[in-house]
Write an enzyme that holds these catalytic residues in place. Structure first.
Site, PDB file in Angstrom:
ATOM      1  N   CYS B  91       0.781  -1.233  -0.068  1.00 37.13           N
ATOM      2  CA  CYS B  91      -0.064  -0.152   0.080  1.00 37.13           C
ATOM      3  C   CYS B  91       0.800   1.346   0.026  1.00 37.13           C
ATOM      4  O   CYS B  91       0.276   2.265  -0.295  1.00 37.13           O
ATOM      5  CB  CYS B  91      -0.942  -0.151   1.288  1.00 37.13           C
ATOM      6  N   HIS B 382      -9.415   2.336  -1.503  1.00 38.77           N
ATOM      7  CA  HIS B 382      -8.142   2.195  -1.335  1.00 38.77           C
ATOM      8  C   HIS B 382      -7.754   1.251  -2.316  1.00 38.77           C
ATOM      9  O   HIS B 382      -7.410   0.021  -2.049  1.00 38.77           O
ATOM     10  CB  HIS B 382      -7.967   1.755   0.003  1.00 38.77           C
ATOM     11  N   CYS B 413       0.655   2.666   6.280  1.00 37.05           N
ATOM     12  CA  CYS B 413       1.027   1.443   6.650  1.00 37.05           C
ATOM     13  C   CYS B 413       0.818   0.441   5.398  1.00 37.05           C
ATOM     14  O   CYS B 413       0.154   0.655   4.502  1.00 37.05           O
ATOM     15  CB  CYS B 413       0.157   0.739   7.701  1.00 37.05           C
TER      16      CYS B 413
END
Lengths: 287, 427
Positions: B91, B382, B413
């Site tokens: 990510c 996301h 994160c």
């Protein structure tokens, strides 16, 4: 007497082809073309159908509709004209010999253009009779796209002098090989599924034989679209593109793609692997 | 170090993020990344330009996407002479790409560069399972028809089960939500606090869209004009009705409402040497002052999978001499509402900051009014690799609006127990 056929939903190509397969009498070619315009009031493409078309032809999925997709959208309107009882040429077995498209500006996937088609310029050819199916896409009353498909009917004749063959658009350009494309045996069926053009010569080897081809052939508009897809990132906002389908492409096969930037746009050619047999010539000009 | 140049954020572009199986169901990673790049190119007049380097990536990747970013450059309006390469750090992919390219610009190796990321949960790769894969490789190597037949005869029904990608850690078998549920329980984060943060994310994002904040940050694609996961009318009460999906027993607190949805989307940021941008009259929004990446040992239960940003922040603040309170905006990626809340709780804990981060005491609390003020991943969605570029692009604009010297902290994160934090400052 000019007449107008108006649809508010897309007619089915499969139904129209089925109608075309029924043998029946037609008016004499010499009597000319019916004066008719077939119009679809608006058509908004879905991302799903466009993505399937893009994947078969090699386009990336962008908001701007490929010019060749607008041809696909006008094709059922062409068939509506050509399968009408007063159309003088039999649509089955007709060969697409050339196609010209003008994009005045890109049509976006969020837009719903009005599409219309008419037939014109019935004229003699050394191997039969030529006719042009002329399409137009309009947004807010302004033309955004025009297409001209020239078809050859080898089953008909018309007295008079055949017009000179079109000149080669890439005659002067130094083309360089930029691709070797492997066309699978089922490409005709795959393109038929995304374009609605279910002409049997593209689908079934026996049907292809019945019309004089040893195997199924790919749609000319697939070859045309595939070249436009190869040029997609470099296409200008407004352009004119002319393609001549000089020899049918039997499936399966491997095509050699050659291209060059010209002063005014691009020239491209599809040949067999060796480069000897020319299947398609294409010239694209910035407007 | 005196002769380092200034690398600046010129601007950014993304597509509105779609829900899995939604507006972009038919689009591939290549289509989405190309759309994000072409929007950026159009916004800053880069058509036909040779950009020094494009670095981007995807987390869910088909094997055919091995050179995804270069292919997207070739599909875009950028000059074909623009080099590109793929990066992947889960990510944090596009934030890491931006940090690396910013550094390349600072040392003089590049004048202009694009960092980005893309992910499609709708078009995710499905692989044949390992048993079938090995047999197919053997089949390919078999010389005689009989050998081929013998190999084919060994295929069993079980071999035909496909391998679908999951957001699971390869070493633990726990998916990300299950990992976070353990951390959530450890820090005692309540359901109420998570739902409040989720509702705020939706309300902030909706307000930002309504105010036109995204007008020069987002280009519509395939008819989608706003983030598809956004629910402007959600509320803490509504979110409270959802059933927990991660964690066990009556104490489970994590729901689909306070966890990020699977998404499709792409984002890109344009970075340049300051003089290069000014010479072209391009905007000069902000610069990446410094960045730090941390990784934690989540395998032995000593630390939570998504807690690495807490560690990275401690080291980054230590190096720059800033305190946690020296920022105008905090952009903490909302992998889950509880990820944000665990990070805040960790920073506020004397014990944790001392014993785990090796500091003298707590980093302290932040002004929550400065946190994710224009919404974040819970509301926007996301698409894993795109999130860093989304955040950097938005933050750069917020800082430029706030004025010279204003400062923001980004915390993202990532899978594998990693985390990237960066300090961004308006110019």
């Amino acid at each position: 007497m000019a007449d107008v056929v108006v649809f508010d939903a897309m007619p089915s190509s499969a139904v129209l082809y089925a109608r075309a397969l029924v043998p029946r009498s037609r008016p004499a070619v010499a009597a000319g073309l019916p004066e008719r315009t077939v119009t679809l009031l608006h058509y908004r493409s879905t991302a799903a159908e466009l993505a399937r078309y893009d994947a078969v032809c090699g386009f990336g999925l962008t908001d701007a509709l490929p010019a060749s997709w607008l041809h696909v959208l006008t094709f059922p309107l062409q068939l509506t004209l050509m399968t009408a009882p007063d159309f003088p040429l039999a649509p089955t077995g007709m060969v697409h010999v050339s196609n010209t498209m003008v994009q005045h500006r890109p049509t976006l996937i969020t837009e719903a253009p009005e599409l219309s088609v008419r037939a014109e310029r019935l004229r003699p050819h050394r191997r039969g009779v030529l006719v042009d199916l002329v399409g137009e896409a309009r947004l807010g009353g302004e033309p955004v796209w025009e297409g001209r498909s020239t078809y050859l009917s080898r089953a008909a004749t018309l007295p008079g002098e055949a017009e000179a063959e079109a000149s080669e658009p890439d005659a002067d350009a130094e083309l360089r090989t930029a691709g070797l494309w492997r066309l699978p045996a089922d490409l005709g069926r795959r393109y038929a599924a995304v374009s609605g053009d279910v002409n049997p010569i593209h689908l079934n080897p026996l049907a292809a034989k019945a019309f004089g081809f040893p195997r199924t052939i790919v749609h000319g508009m697939w070859s045309h679209a595939r070249v436009l897809a190869a040029l997609q990132p470099r296409l200008p906002e407004a352009y004119e593109v002319a393609a001549q389908f000089t020899k049918p492409v039997l499936l399966p096969s491997t095509l050699r793609y050659a291209v060059a930037a010209t002063g005014s746009g691009f020239a491209a050619r599809l040949t067999d692997r060796s480069g000897e047999k020319v299947h398609l010539r294409l010239g694209l000009t910035v407007r | 170090m005196a002769d380092l140049r200034n690398a600046v954020l010129v601007g950014s572009n993304r597509v509105p993020f779609g829900k899995v199986g939604g507006a972009y169901a038919a689009a591939t990673n290549l289509d989405l990344l190309t759309a994000a790049l072409d929007g950026l190119v159009a916004r800053f007049g880069l058509a036909g330009e040779r950009v020094g380097e494009v670095a981007a990536g995807a987390v869910l990747k088909h094997s055919r996407d091995f050179n995804l970013t270069r292919e997207a450059v070739l599909s875009s309006a950028l000059s074909a002479a623009t080099p590109a390469y793929d990066v992947q750090q889960a990510c944090a992919t596009s934030l890491t790409a931006a940090v690396q390219l910013s550094n390349r610009i600072r040392v003089g190796q590049l004048d202009v560069a694009i960092a980005g990321g893309v992910d499609s949960a709708s078009d995710s790769p499905i692989a044949v399972n390992d048993g079938l894969r090995r047999k197919l490789l053997r089949l390919n190597a078999a010389k005689t028809p009989l050998d081929k037949l013998k190999t084919l005869a060994t295929v069993r029904p079980a071999d035909l089960a496909p391998e679908v990608p999951r957001a699971a850690e390869p070493r633990t078998g726990l998916n990300m939500g299950q990992h976070q549920a353990i951390t959530t329980a450890h820090w005692g984060i309540t359901r109420q606090a998570q739902d409040e943060l989720a509702a705020a994310s939706h309300h902030n994002l909706a307000k930002a869209w309504d105010a036109g904040f995204f007008d020069d940050l987002v280009t519509p694609y395939l008819g989608l004009t706003r983030d598809q996961a956004l629910r402007a009318d959600t509320s803490v009460e509504r979110l409270a009705k959802l059933r927990p999906v991660f964690g066990d027993g009556p104490d489970a607190t994590m729901t689909a409402g306070n966890s990020t949805p699977l998404s499709d989307g792409a984002a890109a940021v344009l970075l340049a040497e300051e003089g290069w941008a000014r010479a072209r009259n391009l905007p000069v929004l902000a610069r990446i002052v410094d960045a730090e990446t941390a990784a934690v040992d989540y395998l032995t239960g000593t630390e939570g999978l998504l807690m690495a940003p807490a560690h990275a922040t401690a080291r980054l603040l230590g190096r720059t001499g800033l305190s946690l309170q020296d920022f105008d905006f905090y952009e903490i990626h909302e992998a889950f509402a509880s990820t944000v809340l665990c990070t805040l709780a960790a920073w506020e804990s004397d014990e944790y900051c001392r014993d785990t981060l090796g500091l003298d005491g707590a980093l302290g609390s932040i002004d929550r009014a400065k946190l994710n003020v224009n919404g974040s991943s819970l509301a926007a969605g996301h698409p894993f690799a795109a999130t860093g570029a989304r955040i950097l692009g938005s933050l750069g604009k917020m800082l430029a609006d706030k004025g010279r010297g204003s400062r923001g902290l980004i915390s993202v994160c990532a899978a594998g127990g990693q985390g990237v934090v960066a300090i961004v400052e308006a110019i």
